[in-house]
Design an enzyme around this catalytic site. Structure first.
Site, PDB file in Angstrom:
ATOM      1  N   TYR A 158       0.841  -1.197   0.000  1.00 18.80           N
ATOM      2  CA  TYR A 158       0.000   0.000   0.000  1.00 18.80           C
ATOM      3  C   TYR A 158       0.878   1.249   0.000  1.00 18.80           C
ATOM      4  CZ  TYR A 158      -3.410  -3.530   1.128  1.00 18.80           C
ATOM      5  OH  TYR A 158      -4.195  -4.655   1.098  1.00 18.80           O
ATOM      6  N   HIS A 225      -6.227   2.257   0.252  1.00 16.76           N
ATOM      7  CA  HIS A 225      -6.110   1.840   1.652  1.00 16.76           C
ATOM      8  C   HIS A 225      -6.051   3.041   2.584  1.00 16.76           C
ATOM      9  CE1 HIS A 225      -5.223  -1.610   4.391  1.00 16.76           C
ATOM     10  NE2 HIS A 225      -5.762  -2.263   3.392  1.00 16.76           N
TER      11      HIS A 225
HETATM   12 MG    MG Z   1      -9.068  -2.821   0.843  1.00 19.47          MG
END
Ligand code: MG
Length: 417
Positions: A158, A225
């Site tokens: 992320y 995210h």
């Molecule tokens: Mg997710």
């Protein structure tokens, strides 16, 4: 279902895939008749176990398991305060087990009780990652060769280094453009570091690379995210518009939902939200104002199949589709619940898929099967999945806090993971 009564409620903790799982088993007064549900909140397994054993079990024993709606509502308000993740996961384990029981008594799969199949297989998306654009492309090609037509593409997880080795914070995030993460001050704290701005800049180049190499015959998803500032999410959603995403997931945190309207006003990039929501009411304004395109619910975190089915139907009226959360921290019982919902929902969008290893298949006979990018549930009564408790006991849980949730930005500030 006359004369069937709940006699016992068991909580089974097991980790056959290396991730702590919580499974609820509701036993009845009928020999061999029981239901299974997923109550996995992997970061808080003992709190959920305690909630079930101390509060829900005494509430349930002696009740008629056919009354799912009544049990769900009365259990939900039984502690007065409600809609938190601990109690919702506990309630989800019970709710799924009741649906499993209802199917076994009716001798029908749960998807039949939910309205029947809308399709024969459930289209899946898989996760693709890599440390640079070329590696992401190579990993994407591997899954395309396996038959997947939808992929979630990330670079460095992320937006971090793609590893929990914190020394890599200053590494190159995008090789093609030489985008680098910022340096940290001296004596920084332990954590998983990521640079929100460098990440946001790198993603546009990742998509430019993938579309130029893979073309447009593959649906691509990206998960922000909640890792960037809200205005950065607006900018990112606009920049990604030419690359025709299937959806952009969680561009903001639940605390910054008011920014979703601004993203909506400025771009047609489809938006998916909600894996962190624990109250189904959180979707109401997003759906009724048509601010999102996909419902990203973690079914056990909102209380199970009963609220999930209602949420899907609510979305249907507004042209919003489902994309149930499907990470590794869901038991195969929860995975089956996702698929029974997905296969019977007209406004189904896509199903996230994490492969189930051999050990999970051994502990949970009846796991769904995947072929050529589609998942297939079996046609056994209920959720069609069992648990062998003696096998489950071979995989003890850890009960520790995972390190990936201890996220920090380059100057050492604690951040949302
Ligand atoms: Mg997710």
């Amino acid at each position: 279902m006359n004369n069937v009564r709940i006699e016992n409620v068991k909580v089974i903790l097991t980790a056959p895939g290396g991730i702590d799982l919580v499974v609820v088993k509701i036993e009845t007064n009928k020999q061999g008749l029981y239901g299974l549900g997923c109550a996995t909140f992997t970061q808080r397994i003992y709190a959920v176990k305690s909630a079930i054993e101390h509060y829900l079990k005494p509430f349930l024993v002696g009740k008629d398991p056919s009354r799912i709606e009544d049990i769900w509502h009365s259990a939900n308000v039984s502690g007065y305060w409600r809609n938190g993740p601990i109690m919702n996961n506990a309630l989800s384990g019970v709710d799924m087990a009741l649906w499993d029981l209802k199917g076994k008594i009716a001798e029908l799969p749960v998807y039949e009780l939910l309205g029947g199949k809308c399709r024969d297989g459930v289209a899946l998306y898989r996760h693709v990652d890599g440390s640079d654009e070329t590696q992401v492309e190579q990993n994407a090609r591997r899954l395309m060769d396996e038959g997947y037509q939808y992929l979630r593409v990330q670079m460095g997880m992320y937006g971090g280094s793609g590893t929990e080795d914190t020394r890599l914070i200053a590494s190159v995030i995008s090789r093609a453009t030489n985008i680098q993460a910022k340096r940290s001050p001296e004596n920084r704290q332990e954590g998983v570091y990521f640079d929100p701005e460098a990440y946001a800049k790198s993603i546009e180049h990742l998509f430019a690379h993938l579309r130029s190499k893979l073309g447009y015959n593959i649906e691509l998803i990206h998960d922000v995210h909640e890792r960037v500032a809200p205005i950065e999410a607006v900018r990112l959603a606009k920049k990604l518009e030419p690359y025709h995403l299937f959806y952009l997931e969680d561009p903001t945190s639940p605390e910054n939902l008011d920014w979703i309207e601004m993203i909506r006003q400025q771009t047609s990039t489809p938006i998916a939200m909600g894996e962190l929501f624990t109250n189904v009411n959180e979707w109401k304004p997003l759906i009724s104002n048509r601010h999102i395109d996909f419902i990203r619910a973690h079914v056990s975190a909102i209380g199970g199949i009963t609220p999930a089915k209602k949420l899907a139907i609510f979305g249907e009226f507004y042209g919003v589709r489902t994309a149930w959360h499907g990470p590794g921290d869901i038991s195969p019982v929860g995975v089956a619940a996702n698929l029974h919902l997905s296969i019977s929902t007209p406004n189904f969008g896509i199903q996230e898929w994490t492969p189930l290893n051999e050990q999970l298949h051994t502990v949970f006979p009846g796991c769904p099967i995947v072929r050529n990018g589609y998942a297939y549930v079996n046609d056994r009564p209920g959720l069609g999945i069992d648990i062998i408790e003696e096998e489950a006991a071979n995989y003890p849980v850890q009960g520790t806090i995972p390190t990936w949730t201890l996220a920090r930005t380059p100057d050492g500030t604690s951040a949302k993971p």
